[in-house]
Design an enzyme around this catalytic site. Structure first.
Site, PDB file in Angstrom:
ATOM      1  N   SER A   1     -17.439 -64.797 -16.348  1.00  0.00           N
ATOM      2  CA  SER A   1     -16.730 -64.491 -17.588  1.00  0.00           C
ATOM      3  C   SER A   1     -16.825 -62.998 -17.897  1.00  0.00           C
ATOM      4  CB  SER A   1     -17.281 -65.348 -18.730  1.00  0.00           C
ATOM      5  OG  SER A   1     -16.482 -65.241 -19.880  1.00  0.00           O
TER       6      SER A   1
ATOM      7  N   HIS B   1     -12.010 -69.556 -21.715  1.00  0.00           N
ATOM      8  CA  HIS B   1     -11.526 -70.031 -20.414  1.00  0.00           C
ATOM      9  C   HIS B   1     -10.681 -71.296 -20.501  1.00  0.00           C
ATOM     10  CE1 HIS B   1     -13.851 -66.822 -18.891  1.00  0.00           C
ATOM     11  NE2 HIS B   1     -14.926 -67.298 -19.454  1.00  0.00           N
TER      12      HIS B   1
END
Length: 312
Positions: A86, A196
């Site tokens: 991430s 996400h």
């Protein structure tokens, strides 16, 4: 045999993590550079109250990752592979010289602001251990047929270590069903946005436009992306990965597998935390995986050198 640096994502933070970085010239220089670039004292970002902010957390993680990478480089340990989960991908891009540190900080701040503005409260992430991605997806589809908001597969960290994103109530209901379906553990993560998944599609599109003029370079070494878990070799590809990774599933297990199959024999996780280290040890016990936050820098450097020497 080679060295890989791994950079953790949001959820790894803990109060004081920037103050716990090694006392090293490269670390101090990195903290000073970050403070100057952002116009604030970055050491103010790791207090318990400050860490309620997605912006503070993501900036702090980027600073910690780059500081450790630079300290290791100062000791002659430059990674052949760089990968981050991430927001950790930004420190990975700096590590392989695809992106300047100051530009990374500004882009991370913009990214976090967009994420926080899109979903200021009531959303987050939950980790599910013991179910496969297919099982989690099937369960999510079953839940989606009922009233209420749906959940999304956000991270595939290992074959049976999946993270889902969504609204608080949806995550709570999903977690209860996951346990009934055979999950070993369900844990809400210290993340206050639904990372996400398609809930951040608009934010990703805005960041893509905003980042269009940020200079990127061809990476030195191998940068492994989040979305596909594969090496990226061009500046434009890395820019696209960083700008859009907030809306796509993180395929960390694929990224880890690519690095190991390509020859990475020593994996070092930058501070804070050791989640990525634990995943690597669990899935690939034959590989040396080290959490930098658990070792004094001098000992960490010695262990890395010894491991690389043994594998050479």
């Amino acid at each position: 045999m080679t060295l890989a640096l791994l950079f953790p994502g949001q959820g790894a933070q803990s109060p004081g993590f920037l103050h716990q970085l090694p006392q090293h010239d490269a670390v101090r220089a990195t903290l000073d550079e970050a403070s100057a670039a952002l116009g604030l004292d970055v050491l103010s970002l790791d207090g318990a109250e400050a860490l309620r902010s997605t912006v503070a957390v993501q900036i702090g993680l980027t600073v910690a990752g780059v500081a450790m990478a630079r300290a290791l480089a100062h000791e002659g340990l430059v990674p052949q592979f760089s990968a981050g989960l991430s927001v950790g991908a930004y420190a990975a891009a700096v590590s392989c010289e695809a992106l300047a540190f100051g530009d990374a900080l500004r882009m991370v701040r913009k990214r976090a602001e967009l994420m926080e503005r899109a979903w200021p409260s009531g959303y987050g992430l939950t980790a599910v251990a013991g179910l496969s991605e297919t099982q989690v997806e099937t369960l999510a589809k079953t839940c989606a047929r009922e009233p209420g908001e749906r959940v999304y597969v956000a991270n595939v960290n290992a074959p049976r270590q999946i993270v889902v994103a969504g609204a608080d109530a949806a995550l709570e209901a999903f977690g209860a069903r996951a346990l009934v379906a055979g999950a070993h553990k369900v844990q809400r993560l210290a993340v206050s946005v639904p990372s996400h998944c398609e809930l951040l599609a608009d934010a990703a599109e805005t960041l893509t436009t905003w980042a269009r003029d940020i200079p990127f370079q061809t990476p030195r070494g191998v940068y492994v992306d989040n979305r596909g878990g594969r090496p990226l070799y061009s500046a434009d590809a890395i820019r696209a990965d960083l700008a859009t990774n907030m809306r796509y599933t993180v395929r960390w297990y694929d990224a880890l597998t690519v690095m190991i199959e390509s020859g990475a024999s020593v994996l070092v996780e930058a501070p804070p935390g050791q989640v990525l280290t634990d995943i690597a040890r669990g899935q690939y016990p034959e590989v040396a995986a080290l959490a930098a936050s658990n070792l004094p820098l001098e000992r960490l450097v010695a262990i890395i050198r010894r491991r690389l020497g043994e594998d050479a």
